[in-house]
Each structure stands twice: as structure tokens, then as C-alpha cells.
Design a protein around this motif. Sequence first.
Motif, PDB file in Angstrom:
ATOM      1  N   LEU A 124      36.272 -42.684 -64.075  1.00  0.00           N
ATOM      2  CA  LEU A 124      35.469 -42.546 -62.856  1.00  0.00           C
ATOM      3  C   LEU A 124      34.814 -41.167 -62.730  1.00  0.00           C
ATOM      4  CD1 LEU A 124      37.779 -44.483 -60.381  1.00  0.00           C
ATOM      5  CD2 LEU A 124      35.709 -45.304 -61.519  1.00  0.00           C
ATOM      6  N   GLU A 140      39.523 -50.424 -61.745  1.00  0.00           N
ATOM      7  CA  GLU A 140      39.801 -49.738 -63.009  1.00  0.00           C
ATOM      8  C   GLU A 140      41.268 -49.928 -63.412  1.00  0.00           C
ATOM      9  OE1 GLU A 140      38.216 -48.289 -66.207  1.00  0.00           O
ATOM     10  OE2 GLU A 140      36.966 -48.606 -64.444  1.00  0.00           O
ATOM     11  N   LYS A 162      37.145 -48.757 -56.457  1.00  0.00           N
ATOM     12  CA  LYS A 162      36.893 -48.458 -57.871  1.00  0.00           C
ATOM     13  C   LYS A 162      38.198 -48.242 -58.637  1.00  0.00           C
ATOM     14  CE  LYS A 162      32.320 -46.358 -57.271  1.00  0.00           C
ATOM     15  NZ  LYS A 162      31.580 -45.084 -57.329  1.00  0.00           N
TER      16      LYS A 162
END
Length: 137
Positions: free
Chosen positions: A127, A59, A55
Motif C-alpha cells: 500500500l 490486501e 484496503k
Amino acid sequence: RWSARAIKAFSMAELEARKMKYATTGTESLLMGILTEGTSKASLYLRANGVTLFKVRNEAVNVLGKADMYFFSPEHPPLTEPAQQALDWAVDEHQKLGANGEISTMLLLLGIWEQKNSAGQKILAALGFDDKKAQEI
């Protein structure tokens, strides 16, 4: 002064910067380094809260863009100003706390969070990391 896990996280951050073909080691790379190290309390905390290496990499591309050039960064990509400030913050905070022992990855993580508008802080915020979670630490 740095814990073995923090030193490994920093080394992994440089490697992640090179993998992403970034010319520098930024706060996003420091964050990836913490996750790549994998055994520190900071890494375990992040993963328990849904922040994974995959992630963070995705990102990072959203925040910084993809490095499409055939650019190979030096063996030790230089630190960005926010990354240096995150490291300095961790050292200063350790001294303020009067803590004995070594500077941990938790202080490094909080140092990244304290660098407002840095890539690492933006990624953490995207996140779900927030001031409440920083306080938990």
C-alpha cells in the motif's frame, strides 16, 4: 505502559482477527486495529497516506487468503510470533529512546514495519508504506 489508544488498537486487532475468521492475531490484525481505533496519530498518518481499513482487509486476503471455514476463533485469538515481536519491538524501542510516558500506536506501527516478511509488513509495503515513511514517523 501502553497508551489508551494503543490498548484500544490491540483490542480492535483481536476483533478484526475474529471478523476475518483468522485463528490468530497477526501483524495484519494489529494494523487493522490501529486503523479501526481511528483517532491515534498512527491511524491518522496511515489514512493521510492512503492506507485505509478497507484496503488493508483486501490486501490481507491477498497475502493470507480468505478463511472460508466455519471457524470461530477464541475470544482472544493468540498472537502470531511476528505480532508478539512487533509488540516487543515497541516496548524495547520505547526503553531505548528513554521516553517518558506511554507506548504509543506509532511505536506499534513501526514495530509492525520492522517485522520483515510478516503479513502486516507486506500489506504496508503493497500500500505504499516504505522505509522513508517509517523514517518520517
